[in-house]
Design an enzyme around this catalytic site. Structure first.
Site, PDB file in Angstrom:
ATOM      1  N   GLY A   9       0.900  -1.396  -0.106  1.00 24.67           N
ATOM      2  CA  GLY A   9      -0.067  -0.109  -0.157  1.00 24.67           C
ATOM      3  C   GLY A   9       0.937   1.367  -0.195  1.00 24.67           C
ATOM      4  N   GLY A  12      -0.292   4.829  -0.877  1.00 21.53           N
ATOM      5  CA  GLY A  12      -1.575   5.667  -0.285  1.00 21.53           C
ATOM      6  C   GLY A  12      -0.883   6.666   0.670  1.00 21.53           C
ATOM      7  N   GLN A  13      -1.780   7.380   1.427  1.00 22.00           N
ATOM      8  CA  GLN A  13      -1.608   8.587   2.090  1.00 22.00           C
ATOM      9  C   GLN A  13      -0.299   8.349   3.050  1.00 22.00           C
ATOM     10  OE1 GLN A  13      -4.294   9.876   5.008  1.00 22.00           O
ATOM     11  NE2 GLN A  13      -3.360  12.307   4.951  1.00 22.00           N
ATOM     12  N   ASP A  35       1.998  -1.676  -4.476  1.00 25.53           N
ATOM     13  CA  ASP A  35       0.741  -1.218  -4.304  1.00 25.53           C
ATOM     14  C   ASP A  35      -0.162  -1.785  -5.608  1.00 25.53           C
ATOM     15  OD1 ASP A  35      -0.250   1.450  -2.799  1.00 25.53           O
ATOM     16  OD2 ASP A  35      -1.698   0.971  -4.724  1.00 25.53           O
ATOM     17  N   ILE A  36      -1.552  -1.656  -5.338  1.00 24.23           N
ATOM     18  CA  ILE A  36      -2.418  -2.227  -6.510  1.00 24.23           C
ATOM     19  C   ILE A  36      -2.280  -1.498  -7.798  1.00 24.23           C
ATOM     20  CG2 ILE A  36      -4.315  -1.111  -5.949  1.00 24.23           C
ATOM     21  CD1 ILE A  36      -5.718  -4.067  -6.451  1.00 24.23           C
ATOM     22  N   TYR A 143     -15.302  -0.068   8.590  1.00 26.87           N
ATOM     23  CA  TYR A 143     -13.799   0.174   8.656  1.00 26.87           C
ATOM     24  C   TYR A 143     -13.500   0.017  10.229  1.00 26.87           C
ATOM     25  CZ  TYR A 143      -9.524   2.929   8.676  1.00 26.87           C
ATOM     26  OH  TYR A 143      -8.248   3.317   9.086  1.00 26.87           O
ATOM     27  N   LYS A 147     -10.993  -2.832  11.738  1.00 25.43           N
ATOM     28  CA  LYS A 147      -9.790  -2.556  12.639  1.00 25.43           C
ATOM     29  C   LYS A 147      -9.850  -3.210  13.922  1.00 25.43           C
ATOM     30  CE  LYS A 147      -7.337  -0.175   9.617  1.00 25.43           C
ATOM     31  NZ  LYS A 147      -6.045  -0.754   8.969  1.00 25.43           N
TER      32      LYS A 147
HETATM   33  N1  SER Z   1      -8.561   8.538   8.765  1.00 23.27           N
HETATM   34  C1  SER Z   1      -9.464   7.557   8.923  1.00 23.27           C
HETATM   35  C2  SER Z   1     -10.643   7.798   8.226  1.00 23.27           C
HETATM   36  O1  SER Z   1     -11.317   8.837   8.348  1.00 23.27           O
HETATM   37  C3  SER Z   1      -9.553   7.024  10.211  1.00 23.27           C
HETATM   38  O2  SER Z   1      -8.519   6.207  10.551  1.00 23.27           O
HETATM   39  O3  SER Z   1     -11.335   6.845   7.694  1.00 23.27           O
END
Ligand code: SER
Length: 319
Positions: A9, A12-13, A35-36, A143, A147
């Site tokens: 990944g 990503g950010q 990364d994909i 999400y 997690k």
């Molecule tokens: N920054 C993330 C989100 O907003 C939270 O871990 O999904």
């Protein structure tokens, strides 16, 4: 033995910033990005790059066999707002992706793995101010559920199989190298781009919605420090609370306006408000401070000035 690192990944950010930092320390050829997203010449110039889907176990095995990593940073995941749109896909990517990487780490005797958790593991019945390390956790987003389940598996893999997993609960992350994709805290990055482009921002969260946030340099420091700390210092094997700063959109926009006169904010609230309201406003991170010496460097004021400076340098708002 020299370290060999794989980042999953890396586009990503967090991955974009982490790759640059790790390559500066370990040398570009010792940090394999993946990364994909397809490989490009530009990416390959920066160091080794593999196009890789974390759900493709065969491809992961091949990549691990080829590069023999000693450390792995597994960052590939679907963030909160996107996962609410594609719940099943979000769950599969976040959970199956984690299992496939943890299993590969076991198979290839990887020394250490970093896996990020999030403030999204907390929910409506969690104490919202100075949220403790251990408390009620009842996430109500896909999400957050993924997690929280992931955290339990971090601890499980460590206790049952001896896998040395390290994890922190990221707050909303604010950086200039890459934009976030599909999170509830994304406003705190977009606002800087719009401040430079048109000195105005329309925010999708209400003015007084406070959330825990962190400047990317602090997040990268925490990520590398927790992963490199001596194993006996890591007492929490699920995931550490981590705090940088806390603010709401109004406070952030006031600080931007102070540094960039004329800036103003409007509000057009959407479904992300509900997600934000289920998360803490501030976090107690004393366990991370005591166990492995965590301490953030950036305040709201220094973060805002750094964001405006770096994005201006990149030419954002130049035309
Ligand atoms: N920054 C993330 C989100 O907003 C939270 O871990 O999904």
């Amino acid at each position: 033995m020299a370290e060999k690192i794989i980042i999953l990944g890396s586009e990503g950010q967090v991955g974009t910033d982490l790759a640059a930092s790790l390559r500066a320390v370990y040398g570009k050829n010792n940090v394999v990005c993946s990364d994909i997203k397809p490989a490009t010449e530009e990416k390959q110039d920066l160091g080794p790059y593999e196009e890789l889907n974390v759900l493709d176990r065969n491809a992961i095995t091949e990549t691990f066999r080829k590069h023999k990593p000693t450390m792995v940073y597994h960052l590939a995941a679907m963030l909160s707002a996107t996962a609410e749109k594609f719940p099943r896909k979000g769950w599969d990517l976040n959970m199956e992706g984690m299992f496939s990487i943890f299993d590969a780490c076991m198979e290839f005797d990887v020394k250490r793995v970093f896996w990020p958790s999030s403030i999204a593991v907390f929910g409506p019945n969690t104490p919202r101010i100075d949220t403790p390390q251990f408390c009620v956790m009842d996430p109500n987003t896909i999400y957050g559920i993924s997690k929280l389940a992931g955290e339990r598996f971090c601890e499980y893999y460590h206790q049952k199989y001896g896998l040395d997993v390290r994890s922190i609960r990221y707050p909303g992350l604010i950086g200039w190298k890459a934009k976030p994709g599909g999170g509830t805290t994304d406003y705190a990055v977009d606002i800087f781009h719009q401040a430079l482009i048109q000195n105005q921002y329309t925010c999708f969260l209400k003015a007084d919605t406070a959330l825990p946030m962190m400047y990317m340099d602090d997040a990268i420091k925490a990520t590398i420090n927790v992963t490199e700390a001596d194993s006996n210092l890591i007492k929490i094997r699920s995931s550490y609370n981590l705090s940088g700063m806390s603010f709401d959109p109004k406070t952030l926009s006031d600080e931007i306006a102070r540094q960039r006169p004329g800036f103003h904010i409007d509000y057009d609230i959407d479904g992300r408000q509900q997600i934000a309201e289920s998360w803490p406003q501030s976090i107690d991170d004393s366990a991370a401070r005591n166990d492995w010496g965590w301490k953030p460097d950036f305040s709201l004021e220094t973060m805002v000035s750094e964001m405006l400076k770096q994005l201006s340098k990149m030419g954002v708002g130049a035309n």
